[in-house]
Design an enzyme around this catalytic site. Structure first.
Site, PDB file in Angstrom:
ATOM      1  N   LYS A 110     -48.582  20.860 -65.771  1.00 43.20           N
ATOM      2  CA  LYS A 110     -48.926  19.672 -66.335  1.00 43.20           C
ATOM      3  C   LYS A 110     -48.773  18.579 -65.379  1.00 43.20           C
ATOM      4  O   LYS A 110     -50.015  17.765 -65.104  1.00 43.20           O
ATOM      5  CB  LYS A 110     -48.540  19.275 -67.499  1.00 43.20           C
ATOM      6  CG  LYS A 110     -48.857  20.187 -68.805  1.00 43.20           C
ATOM      7  CD  LYS A 110     -47.887  19.923 -70.086  1.00 43.20           C
ATOM      8  CE  LYS A 110     -48.502  20.839 -71.012  1.00 43.20           C
ATOM      9  NZ  LYS A 110     -47.564  21.135 -72.119  1.00 43.20           N
TER      10      LYS A 110
ATOM     11  N   GLN B 114     -42.321  18.169 -74.533  1.00 35.95           N
ATOM     12  CA  GLN B 114     -42.439  19.736 -74.605  1.00 35.95           C
ATOM     13  C   GLN B 114     -41.887  20.611 -75.812  1.00 35.95           C
ATOM     14  O   GLN B 114     -40.539  20.084 -75.702  1.00 35.95           O
ATOM     15  CB  GLN B 114     -42.073  20.244 -73.052  1.00 35.95           C
ATOM     16  CG  GLN B 114     -42.396  21.726 -72.984  1.00 35.95           C
ATOM     17  CD  GLN B 114     -43.990  22.071 -72.961  1.00 35.95           C
ATOM     18  OE1 GLN B 114     -44.812  21.129 -72.459  1.00 35.95           O
ATOM     19  NE2 GLN B 114     -44.297  23.215 -73.158  1.00 35.95           N
TER      20      GLN B 114
ATOM     21  N   ASP C 100     -50.884  15.123 -77.553  1.00 34.42           N
ATOM     22  CA  ASP C 100     -50.954  16.340 -77.918  1.00 34.42           C
ATOM     23  C   ASP C 100     -51.566  16.357 -79.186  1.00 34.42           C
ATOM     24  O   ASP C 100     -52.067  17.480 -79.794  1.00 34.42           O
ATOM     25  CB  ASP C 100     -49.344  16.709 -78.274  1.00 34.42           C
ATOM     26  CG  ASP C 100     -48.651  17.646 -77.388  1.00 34.42           C
ATOM     27  OD1 ASP C 100     -49.629  18.587 -76.592  1.00 34.42           O
ATOM     28  OD2 ASP C 100     -47.357  17.593 -77.015  1.00 34.42           O
TER      29      ASP C 100
END
Ligand code: GUN
Length: 289
Positions: free
Chosen positions: A54, A98, A121
Site C-alpha cells: 500500500k 490494517q 476502507d
C-alpha cells in the site's frame, strides 16, 4: 464459447495512471499532495506485506504516505489516541488501520473512531449506511474494484440477475448494494442457502466471495455468465509447493462463461488501486468542504 479472462492487473494499472495524473494536477493547485496514513499493529507477516504494498503504491501515484508501525503490545487507548491525532491532522486525507488487530484490541471500537470522511476502507457504519441509502460516502475498495471489472465486460447491468455468494460486511453486503444501485436484481446467497448450485445457475452475474477454494463448479454456471472471483485461497499443489486459487473452479468455468476474473491477477490488483482512488476522493471532498 471462448471465455474472456478479465485482466485486473491491466485495469488497475490504467486506474493508477488516471489517479497519478489527477494527483499531479491537484498537488499543483492546492500546494500539497493527498496523504494516506496506514497503521499496522504487530508483525503479522501477511499484514506487513499488504502495508508495504500500500505504501509503495501510494508513493508511486505521487501521494504522501504516512506509515505507523506499532508494537503488538500497543494498548487500545494508545491506538485510539493515534487515530484521534490522524483525524485532526490536516495533511491526512485517508486513514487505514490494517486488520486483523491483536486480540486485546476491540477492532470495532477502533474502526468507529476513524473520521468517516477519512475512512478510505469504507468500513465505518456511517459509510455502510450512506451506501445503503444512496448518499455520498466512501465505498469499500474490493467491491468498487469488482464493479469496475464488471463494467469492462458489461456496459449496462440493468435488469441482470446478480448472485452474490457470501455475506461479509467487507465484500458481500456492500457489493450487493452497488449491484442494486446499478439496477441489477440481486440475490445474496450464503452457507445456509438451499440448493446453492441452482441459485448460481440462475445468475447472469456471479460474485464469488466465500473464501472456499474452488467451491463453485463449472456446471453451477449459466452459459454466458460473467463471473467475478473475489476468493484468494492458498492450497497445497501437487509439487509440494502452494498455489493461489479462487472460490470458483476456473478451468471448468471457462467452458461455460462469457468472462471471468483469474486468480491471481483479477480482483486482487484492483483493491489497492481503489484505495488510492478513495484517498483522492477524500482529499477532493475535504478541499471543497
Ligand atoms: N486486512 C486485509 N485486507 C484489509 C483491508 O482491505 N483493509 C484493512 N484495513 N485491513 C485489511
Amino acid at each position: 464459447m471462448t471465455a474472456q479472462l478479465i485482466d485486473g492487473a491491466a485495469v488497475a494499472a490504467r486506474l493508477r495512471q488516471t489517479i497519478r495524473e489527477r494527483v499531479a494536477s491537484l498537488t499543483a493547485d492546492y500546494g500539497r499532495a493527498p496523504g494516506l496514513a496506514v497503521v499496522l499493529v504487530g508483525s503479522d507477516p501477511a499484514s506487513q506485506v499488504y502495508v508495504r504494498n500500500k505504501g509503495k503504491a501510494t508513493i508511486e501515484v505521487g501521494m504522501h504516505s504516512i506509515e505507523h508501525h506499532l508494537d503488538a503490545s500497543t494498548s487500545e487507548a494508545e491506538l485510539l489516541a493515534l487515530v484521534a491525532r490522524l483525524n485532526s491532522d490536516p495533511g491526512v486525507d485517508g486513514i487505514l488501520v490494517q486488520l486483523p488487530l491483536p486480540g486485546h484490541i476491540d477492532s470495532q471500537r477502533v474502526l468507529l473512531a476513524i473520521d468517516p470522511d477519512k475512512d478510505v476502507d469504507g468500513f465505518h457504519p456511517i459509510n455502510a449506511g450512506r451506501l445503503m441509502t444512496g448518499q455520498t460516502g466512501l465505498v469499500p475498495c474490493t467491491p468498487s474494484g469488482c464493479m469496475l471489472l464488471l463494467k469492462e465486460v458489461l456496459p449496462s447491468l440493468a435488469g441482470l440477475h446478480a448472485v452474490v455468494v457470501g455475506r461479509s460486511n467487507i465484500v458481500g453486503k456492500p457489493i450487493a448494494q452497488l449491484l442494486l444501485q446499478a439496477d441489477c436484481t440481486v440475490t445474496i446467497a450464503h452457507s445456509r442457502t438451499r440448493d446453492l448450485p441452482a441459485v448460481c445457475r440462475s445468475a447472469d452475474i456471479l460474485i464469488a466471495a466465500v473464501g472456499r477454494p474452488e467451491m463453485i463448479k463449472g456446471n453451477w454456471l449459466k452459459t454466458g455468465a460473467v463471473v467475478i472471483d473475489v476468493g484468494i485461497n492458498r492450497i497445497a499443489a501437487a509439487d509440494g509447493k502452494t498455489r493461489l486459487v479462487g472460490d470458483v473452479a476456473t478451468q471448468e468455468a471457462l467452458q461455460h462463461v462469457q468472462a471471468i476474473t483469474p486468480v491471481p491477477g483479477g480482483v486482487g490488483p484492483m483493491t489497492i488501486a481503489c484505495l488510492l482512488n478513495n484517498t483522492l476522493t477524500a482529499f477532493e471532498r475535504r478541499q471543497r468542504s
